[in-house]
Design an enzyme around this catalytic site. Structure first.
Site, PDB file in Angstrom:
ATOM      1  N   ILE A 248      19.160  22.812 -36.685  1.00 17.69           N
ATOM      2  CA  ILE A 248      18.857  23.978 -35.876  1.00 17.69           C
ATOM      3  C   ILE A 248      17.960  24.926 -36.670  1.00 17.69           C
ATOM      4  CG2 ILE A 248      20.774  23.910 -34.259  1.00 17.69           C
ATOM      5  CD1 ILE A 248      22.406  25.592 -36.066  1.00 17.69           C
ATOM      6  N   GLU A 249      17.179  25.717 -35.947  1.00 15.82           N
ATOM      7  CA  GLU A 249      16.106  26.478 -36.584  1.00 15.82           C
ATOM      8  C   GLU A 249      16.615  27.525 -37.555  1.00 15.82           C
ATOM      9  OE1 GLU A 249      14.681  29.898 -33.580  1.00 15.82           O
ATOM     10  OE2 GLU A 249      14.607  27.896 -32.703  1.00 15.82           O
ATOM     11  N   GLN A 250      17.834  28.008 -37.371  1.00 15.22           N
ATOM     12  CA  GLN A 250      18.366  29.018 -38.283  1.00 15.22           C
ATOM     13  C   GLN A 250      18.662  28.437 -39.670  1.00 15.22           C
ATOM     14  OE1 GLN A 250      19.157  28.652 -35.136  1.00 15.22           O
ATOM     15  NE2 GLN A 250      18.889  30.647 -34.154  1.00 15.22           N
TER      16      GLN A 250
END
Length: 530
Positions: free
Chosen positions: A328-330
């Protein structure tokens, strides 16, 4: 040694008028909310600071208790904002204050892809002129479309240029130099070294602090707690004290949305797989199951918000957890991506990397597949996830969507064919109880978050999975390649799209086993159309 610890109110008083302020946050995840609140209070009391330019690479705040950017969404205080996304919420809720300012054109507002905004910080830190990239071509980031502008006030002050470089089209994002950074961590020692042991992600505070420090600004770090100098292990320090000017201690900061602290998110413990709730059997679960059929063992798979966010739980239910590695991008790699308020975090992650590095991985297409949602699809195969004029504060912007999709080898978009439709599943067949009134397959999407034309040019593999059919993007257009049981091709699919769909000569039927409550016997060695 002079103490770096100050109050949040004292920190707010240090911010000059006309400052460019960069904030590390992803909704409530990592949000330095106490410091942002103090800036709002200081402005109300003193009339300063004024005319701030705010940079938010992902987003600051939510609508569920962590106000973030809304603390400073005040006329006179906020002069301009550039963000990867904005606080959003249900259409029945009062819009965030920032959306009122955007809608009334009180300030220029921009939606810059999150990875590019992080890149702009790195370029500013190194005192280079800006970012040259193909990420965002033929999307809303392209100046031939909106050029990242979210309102009319931004349209006259562009932040991106289309340039020719060695005979090719590129986008150029000039560096914006921040002179204040507001970042967050869990622990600071007395020298300002920062560790992140209770955080759900690192996000990008190191890049933001470097951009500010190298340009002579001030770095304010909000933390839960203070420890003695020299007690943090050096490998646990992710922002060194030489970059930190001031420390604000705020013991009550939440880990992420609606979550004071959950130890599995930060890796203190690992949750048993049995503790993750599997989706109830309904049409959304059928869609998620169909998406799962496209996966292959050993893949690294990015996952986004929406129906596809349930696919990891499908794999748990099927005994296939671990067959793919979720990203996920985080920054989380592996584990189980979380849902709803905790979206952007994962439990039991194998690693958590800084978001700027995660975006470099995505922008270069190093991963195998991305599972994402859609609001609209058009006849070129383009997708909108970032803006609907009818519901502006419910659609929060693109975040990292543009970075992720720009060069992804494979993308599986999932969602409902029409908005508002109602279904039931009886004896393995879908029955339509109410047809949706809002068409999601439209001649031209309102906001191009993903360019179908560029996908075709680059040879990307694109599928669209809905409750009634699966479609593939081809050079000739969007083609129906599979139909679900209970739906009529002409009435329910071709007749419900606002542009002509192609139909495969070997049209398949979605496997019957997806439409029964029992596990489907999922194996990831091969899919139906891949």
């Amino acid at each position: 040694m002079k103490s770096k610890v100050i109050t949040a109110d004292a920190a707010a008083a240090l911010i000059p008028d006309d400052a460019v302020v960069t904030v590390s946050s992803a909704s409530a995840l990592g949000c330095p909310d106490a410091t942002l609140a103090a800036i709002g209070r200081h402005f109300e009391a003193s009339g300063h600071p004024t005319n701030l330019t705010m940079l938010h690479p992902i987003a600051a705040g939510d609508m569920y208790g962590v106000k973030g950017i809304d603390h400073i969404a005040k006329p006179g205080l906020l002069g301009r904002i550039l963000a990867g996304s904005y606080p959003s919420g249900p259409s029945t809720a009062e819009p965030p204050a920032i959306w009122k300012m955007l809608g009334d054109n009180l300030i220029p507002a921009y939606n810059i892809p999150s990875g590019i905004l992080f890149d702009m910080h790195r370029e500013a830190a190194a005192k280079r002129p800006g970012v040259i990239t193909k990420v965002g071509l033929d999307t809303f980031a392209d100046p031939r479309r909106q050029g990242c502008a979210m309102n009319e006030a931004a349209a006259t002050d562009p932040v991106v240029e289309l340039i020719d470089f060695r005979g090719e089209e590129w986008l150029f994002f000039p560096s914006i130099v921040p002179n204040v950074a507001i970042i967050r961590a869990t622990t600071a020692d007395e020298r300002g070294n920062l560790s992140f042991e209770h955080e759900g992600a690192y996000l990008g505070p190191l890049d933001q602090a470097l951009a500010v420090r190298n340009n002579g600004g001030i770095v304010i770090a909000q933390v839960k707690r203070l420890t003695q100098a020299g007690t943090l292990k050096p490998l646990n320090v992710h922002v060194p004290g030489i970059l930190v000017d001031h420390i604000v201690v705020a013991p009550d900061q939440w880990q992420t949305c609606q979550t004071p602290y959950e130890p599995a998110i930060s890796g203190e413990i690992s949750r048993p797989l049995s503790s993750f709730e599997t989706p109830a059997f309904d049409i959304a679960k059928v869609i998620a199951r169909r998406v799962a059929l496209e996966l292959r063992e050993g893949w690294a798979v990015n996952i986004g918000f929406g129906i596809s966010a349930n696919v990891p739980r499908i794999l748990i239910e099927e005994g296939r957890h671990g067959d793919v590695t979720w990203m996920i991008e985080q920054g989380a790699v592996g584990g189980v991506p979380l849902l709803d308020f905790q979206f952007g975090c994962a439990s039991n992650a194998e690693a958590i990397v800084p978001s700027p590095h995660q975006f470099v991985y995505f922008q270069g297409g190093g991963f195998d597949c991305s599972l994402l949602s859609f609001l609209q699809i058009d006849q070129s195969g383009s997708v909108n996830v970032s803006r609907l004029s009818a519901r502006p504060h419910v659609t929060a912007g693109a975040g990292g969507f543009v970075d992720i999709t720009a060069r992804a080898k494979r993308i599986v978009f999932s969602g409902y064919f029409n908005a508002g439709a109602k279904f039931e599943i009886v004896d393995g067949t879908v029955r339509t109880l109410k047809e949706g009134k809002v068409k999601k397959l439209v001649p031209e999407v309102e906001h191009v978050s993903f360019s179908g034309r560029r996908a075709v040019e680059q040879g990307q593999e694109i599928l669209y999975v809905t409750e009634r059919c699966v479609m593939r993007l081809t050079r000739e257009g969007v083609m129906v390649v599979e139909i679900a049981p209970g739906f009529d091709l002409e009435r329910d699919i071709l007749g419900q799209a606002d542009f002509p769909l192609l139909v495969a000569g070997d049209l398949k039927v979605t496997p019957d086993r997806l439409y029964h409550a029992a596990p489907i016997g999922l194996h990831l060695a091969g899919g139906l159309h891949g």
